[in-house]
Design an enzyme around this catalytic site. Structure first.
Site, PDB file in Angstrom:
ATOM      1  N   LYS A   1     -98.151  -7.903 -55.818  1.00 44.80           N
ATOM      2  CA  LYS A   1     -98.963  -6.686 -55.746  1.00 44.80           C
ATOM      3  C   LYS A   1     -98.128  -5.628 -55.031  1.00 44.80           C
ATOM      4  O   LYS A   1     -97.190  -5.949 -54.287  1.00 44.80           O
ATOM      5  CB  LYS A   1    -100.247  -6.943 -54.955  1.00 44.80           C
ATOM      6  CG  LYS A   1    -101.370  -5.957 -55.254  1.00 44.80           C
ATOM      7  CD  LYS A   1    -102.099  -6.321 -56.527  1.00 44.80           C
ATOM      8  CE  LYS A   1    -103.335  -5.449 -56.728  1.00 44.80           C
ATOM      9  NZ  LYS A   1    -104.121  -5.881 -57.899  1.00 44.80           N
TER      10      LYS A   1
ATOM     11  N   GLY B   1    -121.807  -0.705 -58.679  1.00 43.14           N
ATOM     12  CA  GLY B   1    -120.600  -0.014 -59.110  1.00 43.14           C
ATOM     13  C   GLY B   1    -120.578   0.183 -60.613  1.00 43.14           C
ATOM     14  O   GLY B   1    -120.445  -0.788 -61.362  1.00 43.14           O
ATOM     15  N   LEU B   2    -120.719   1.424 -61.045  1.00 42.48           N
ATOM     16  CA  LEU B   2    -120.726   1.740 -62.467  1.00 42.48           C
ATOM     17  C   LEU B   2    -119.458   2.484 -62.859  1.00 42.48           C
ATOM     18  O   LEU B   2    -119.484   3.456 -63.606  1.00 42.48           O
ATOM     19  CB  LEU B   2    -121.967   2.571 -62.809  1.00 42.48           C
ATOM     20  CG  LEU B   2    -123.294   1.828 -62.700  1.00 42.48           C
ATOM     21  CD1 LEU B   2    -124.468   2.796 -62.789  1.00 42.48           C
ATOM     22  CD2 LEU B   2    -123.405   0.752 -63.777  1.00 42.48           C
ATOM     23  N   GLY B   3    -118.343   2.010 -62.334  1.00 39.69           N
ATOM     24  CA  GLY B   3    -117.048   2.548 -62.719  1.00 39.69           C
ATOM     25  C   GLY B   3    -116.631   1.998 -64.065  1.00 39.69           C
ATOM     26  O   GLY B   3    -117.464   1.569 -64.874  1.00 39.69           O
ATOM     27  N   LYS B   4    -115.319   1.974 -64.304  1.00 36.93           N
ATOM     28  CA  LYS B   4    -114.823   1.572 -65.624  1.00 36.93           C
ATOM     29  C   LYS B   4    -115.309   0.179 -66.010  1.00 36.93           C
ATOM     30  O   LYS B   4    -115.796  -0.035 -67.123  1.00 36.93           O
ATOM     31  CB  LYS B   4    -113.296   1.639 -65.645  1.00 36.93           C
ATOM     32  CG  LYS B   4    -112.738   3.050 -65.588  1.00 36.93           C
ATOM     33  CD  LYS B   4    -111.233   3.069 -65.767  1.00 36.93           C
ATOM     34  CE  LYS B   4    -110.503   2.447 -64.596  1.00 36.93           C
ATOM     35  NZ  LYS B   4    -109.039   2.576 -64.722  1.00 36.93           N
ATOM     36  N   VAL B   5    -115.191  -0.784 -65.116  1.00 35.14           N
ATOM     37  CA  VAL B   5    -115.599  -2.154 -65.437  1.00 35.14           C
ATOM     38  C   VAL B   5    -117.116  -2.271 -65.465  1.00 35.14           C
ATOM     39  O   VAL B   5    -117.694  -2.886 -66.364  1.00 35.14           O
ATOM     40  CB  VAL B   5    -114.999  -3.153 -64.431  1.00 35.14           C
ATOM     41  CG1 VAL B   5    -115.490  -4.566 -64.727  1.00 35.14           C
ATOM     42  CG2 VAL B   5    -113.473  -3.108 -64.478  1.00 35.14           C
ATOM     43  N   GLY B   6    -117.777  -1.692 -64.476  1.00 38.07           N
ATOM     44  CA  GLY B   6    -119.230  -1.783 -64.412  1.00 38.07           C
ATOM     45  C   GLY B   6    -119.919  -1.223 -65.640  1.00 38.07           C
ATOM     46  O   GLY B   6    -120.952  -1.751 -66.088  1.00 38.07           O
TER      47      GLY B   6
END
Length: 360
Positions: free
Chosen positions: A83, A183-188
């Protein structure tokens, strides 16, 4: 430009190599952590974040790179764990020069580390970094890459959730279940769509007004609540943390009403021992690094020439891996997080040992 510090200190960190990178002209300050190359070159994204201190940045990269080694092992990839973090506010200091300087440091590791997107970095950034290094994935479709890795991340989380549902309720479906998505970001967003298609009822929250407006417009059947505290105390069957890490902590776990926790966020367990508290409360936790591996499966597929159908098939197998881990946990009388660690360590030891057989 130059490396201002480097250490190989597996005794204190367990890592093979930690490299500190700096380019004063562009403002680059980065740390690359390589935890293990037992299974192959280390693969893991680059996080661009305004850490409060270098010590905080270092702690994050050490934790994240170790997690990637376990994630890649359980995703059945011939890749180790690494990482990187870039220390600074991407809104203020991100530039072509900085990204290309970082790319040169990645190139200097001669293929020991492949980078990709993470918090604060995007597909377009990977295309810039790739102008200085061959060892970058998560590129745009125009440049032969996979594009948005959140697509298969969400698909993999959904598969892990199906396996957990089968383990708890006897059927691999979320139909009729109430799932809380934090969390409603890209994945959510993608996960919410999969859940609704499967017949689940979704309750959600997000700190972003834009994300909440997206939910109201796109999926008006989703119930929105004010914050995570309201979500975890709701009458939900499944809790899906899809934002930042540390979601399972001393405040949330005691009041959590869900029977299953399966989400996309990294490092959901705030500290060692929380997995036992979950188990003692009868809450089934599917380890985050197992179920959210769809993204790394997607970007890893680029290394051999990206094929979406092949990558999606590999991500679909997260269902089988999760099922195996849950069964192992039952058989050995340990929490699933412990069972997953044991399975990953077993593969790294058994397959990694083969590298001691010299071919010439």
């Amino acid at each position: 430009m130059g490396v201002f510090a480097s250490t190989d200190d597996p005794v204190s960190t367990g890592h093979e190599q930690v490299v500190f990178c700096q380019d004063k002209q562009s403002g680059l300050k980065a740390i690359i952590g390589i935890y293990s190359t037992a299974l192959g070159p280390a693969l893991g994204g680059t996080r661009f974040y305004p850490y409060a201190s270098e010590a905080e940045a270092l702690a994050d990269v050490l934790d994240l790179s170790r997690g990637m080694a376990y994630k890649n092992a359980l995703a059945n990839l011939d890749l180790g764990g690494g990482k990187a973090v870039i220390w600074g506010d991407p809104e203020q200091i991100k530039s072509e020069a900085l990204l290309r300087a970082y790319g040169r440091f990645v190139e200097s590791l001669n293929g020991r580390y492949y980078t990709a997107c993470d918090v604060g970095t995007y597909v377009a950034d990977m295309d810039v970094i790739a102008r200085e290094t061959r060892y970058v994935t998560g590129r745009s479709v125009e440049h032969g890459g996979a594009g948005d890795s959140s697509i298969l991340t969400a698909w993999g989380v959904f598969q892990g959730m199906r396996a957990a549902a089968e383990h708890v309720w006897g059927s691999p479906t979320l139909a009729g279940r109430r799932v809380g998505v934090a969390g409603l970001g890209k994945v959510g967003k993608y996960l919410t769509a999969h859940l609704l298609d499967d017949g689940a009822e979704v309750v959600a929250t997000d700190v972003s007004p834009r994300a909440l407006e997206w939910a109201r417009t796109t999926h008006p059947q989703v119930t929105l609540v004010d914050d995570t505290e309201a979500l975890v105390t709701s009458d939900i069957d499944v809790y899906a943390p899809c934002a930042l890490g540390g979601a399972l902590n001393d405040d949330t776990v005691p009041v959590l009403r869900a029977k299953v926790v399966t989400g996309a966020a990294n490092n959901q367990l705030a500290h060692p021992g929380i997995e036992k508290v979950l188990a003692d409360r009868g809450i089934l936790y599917t380890p985050d690094y197992v179920v959210n591996a769809g993204g790394v499966i997607q970007v890893a597929d680029e290394i051999e020439g990206f094929n979406f159908d092949r990558a999606k098939l590999r991500a679909t197998r997260i269902f089988d891996t999760t099922r195996q881990i849950l069964q192992l946990a039952d058989d050995e009388g340990v929490p699933p997080a412990v069972a997953a660690d044991r399975l990953a360590e077993r593969r790294m030891a058994e397959v990694g040992r083969l590298r001691t057989i010299h071919l010439r």
